[in-house]
Motif scaffolding. Sequence first.
Motif, short mmCIF file in Angstrom:
data_model
loop_
_atom_site.label_atom_id
_atom_site.label_comp_id
_atom_site.label_asym_id
_atom_site.label_seq_id
_atom_site.Cartn_x
_atom_site.Cartn_y
_atom_site.Cartn_z
N THR A 1 71.11 16.20 28.67
CA THR A 1 69.69 15.85 28.64
C THR A 1 69.47 14.45 28.07
O THR A 1 68.54 13.75 28.47
N GLU A 2 70.33 14.04 27.14
CA GLU A 2 70.22 12.69 26.59
C GLU A 2 70.56 11.65 27.65
O GLU A 2 69.91 10.60 27.74
N SER B 1 78.05 28.14 27.86
CA SER B 1 77.07 27.34 27.11
C SER B 1 77.48 25.87 27.05
O SER B 1 76.63 24.98 26.94
N VAL B 2 78.79 25.60 27.11
CA VAL B 2 79.26 24.21 27.08
C VAL B 2 78.75 23.45 28.30
O VAL B 2 78.24 22.33 28.19
N SER C 1 74.69 12.76 20.99
CA SER C 1 75.67 13.85 20.96
C SER C 1 76.30 14.13 22.31
O SER C 1 76.97 15.14 22.48
N THR D 1 81.57 12.66 26.77
CA THR D 1 81.77 13.41 28.01
C THR D 1 82.14 12.49 29.17
O THR D 1 82.64 12.95 30.20
N LYS E 1 76.21 24.16 30.07
CA LYS E 1 74.75 24.05 30.02
C LYS E 1 74.31 22.88 29.15
O LYS E 1 73.36 22.16 29.48
N VAL E 2 75.01 22.65 28.03
CA VAL E 2 74.62 21.61 27.08
C VAL E 2 75.19 20.24 27.46
O VAL E 2 74.49 19.22 27.41
N TYR E 3 76.47 20.23 27.86
CA TYR E 3 77.16 18.96 28.10
C TYR E 3 77.37 18.62 29.57
O TYR E 3 77.71 17.49 29.90
N TYR F 1 74.86 15.03 24.97
CA TYR F 1 74.18 16.09 25.72
C TYR F 1 73.74 15.54 27.07
O TYR F 1 73.32 14.38 27.18
N THR G 1 73.81 8.04 24.20
CA THR G 1 73.40 9.33 23.65
C THR G 1 73.74 9.40 22.17
O THR G 1 74.49 8.57 21.64
#
Length: 310
Positions: free
Chosen positions: A46-47, A93-94, A42, A73, A96-98, A44, A40
Motif C-alpha cells: 500500500t505504501e 497474510s504476507v 516498511s 521487497t 496481503k501486506v507485502y 508494504y 516506503t
Amino acid sequence: MSLTSLKTRFLILSDTHGAELPEACFEHSADVVIHCGDLTKSSYITEFQTTIKQLQRLKAPLKLVIAGNHDFTLDTPTFEQKIREAGLRNDPSVKKVYGDYEEVRTLFKNEQDNGIIFLDEGTHSITLPNGALLNIYASPYTPSLGDWGFQYHPERGHDFQIEEDGDIVITHGPPRGIMDYTDNGRAGCPDLFKAIARSRPRMHCFGHIHEGWGAMIAQWRDRTVVGNEPSHFTAIDYGQSSVVTKLSRLDPETSPAVVETSHCTDDAIPLKPDHQTLFINAAFEASSTADDGLSTHPIWQVDLELPCAK
C-alpha cells in the motif's frame, strides 16, 4: 548557454516513506523527476501504491525511481530471506501486506507508459523530450550491518561502476564526507566517494541520511594532486566550494515545499562540468532525532545544462 547544451529542470526527492507530498509540490513542473529511494517505511504494498500515485501527480514527462533500504521487497533475495527466517513462507497474510515476489516490480513496469521508470543498479542513457541526452548511473546500495534491502557489509565495500562520461549519479546513500553526518558520526560510503571523485558527474543526488538534507557545489582538486585514493579530505577544495543551503538555514515557520536552485551558464553560480559537482541530499522526511521543528524537508527543483542528444 551553448548550442550543444540544453537547460533541463529536475525535481528531486528521497525518503518519502509512503507519505503524501505537500500540494505545493504539484504546482512545479520539470523535465525529469528523480526519487532517490526509500519509497516506503516498511515495504508494504500500500505504501508503494501511495508513492506511485504521488509520482503520477508530479508534473514531468519522465520520473526516475530507485529503491532504498526500506524498500526490501524490491530486493527479492532479501525479501525471501526475511520470510524464511520469520517462518512465514506459506502464510497468506504476507502476500496481503507485502505482495508476492516481484509484485512491486510489476507495479512499476505497469507505470512505464506513464513515464515512471524504475532503475536497477547500472548505467542508463535516456534522450529526454526536451532534446537533451541524460547519462545516469543509479545504485540503491548502502553500507550496513543490518538486514534491510540493497545493503552490503561496510568492511567488504561495494563496487560502484560509475563511468566518467556520466551526467547524473542517483544513489540512495551519500558518499563519505558529503552531507552524511549523524549523531554517530559520518555514515557515507568511502567507495562511493572514490567513484564520484574519479567520474566527477554534473550532479549526484541521494538521501538516506535525513539530517544531512541540503546542497553544495564541490570544487574538485586537480587529479594529479588527489592521486588514486581520493577522499573528502583530499579531493575537494572547500575554499572554492559553496553551500547552496542546509537544514540550519530553514525556518520551520516559513520553510517552502520546494527549494529552487539553478546553475546554468547565465546564472550567478554556473556549474563547471568536470571541475565541479552539485551534491543534493533530498531526504524528504525529517530526522526523528533533530530538534529543528521540521517534520518534513523541501524537495528540490534544480536547473542544469545537459548535452544535446546527437
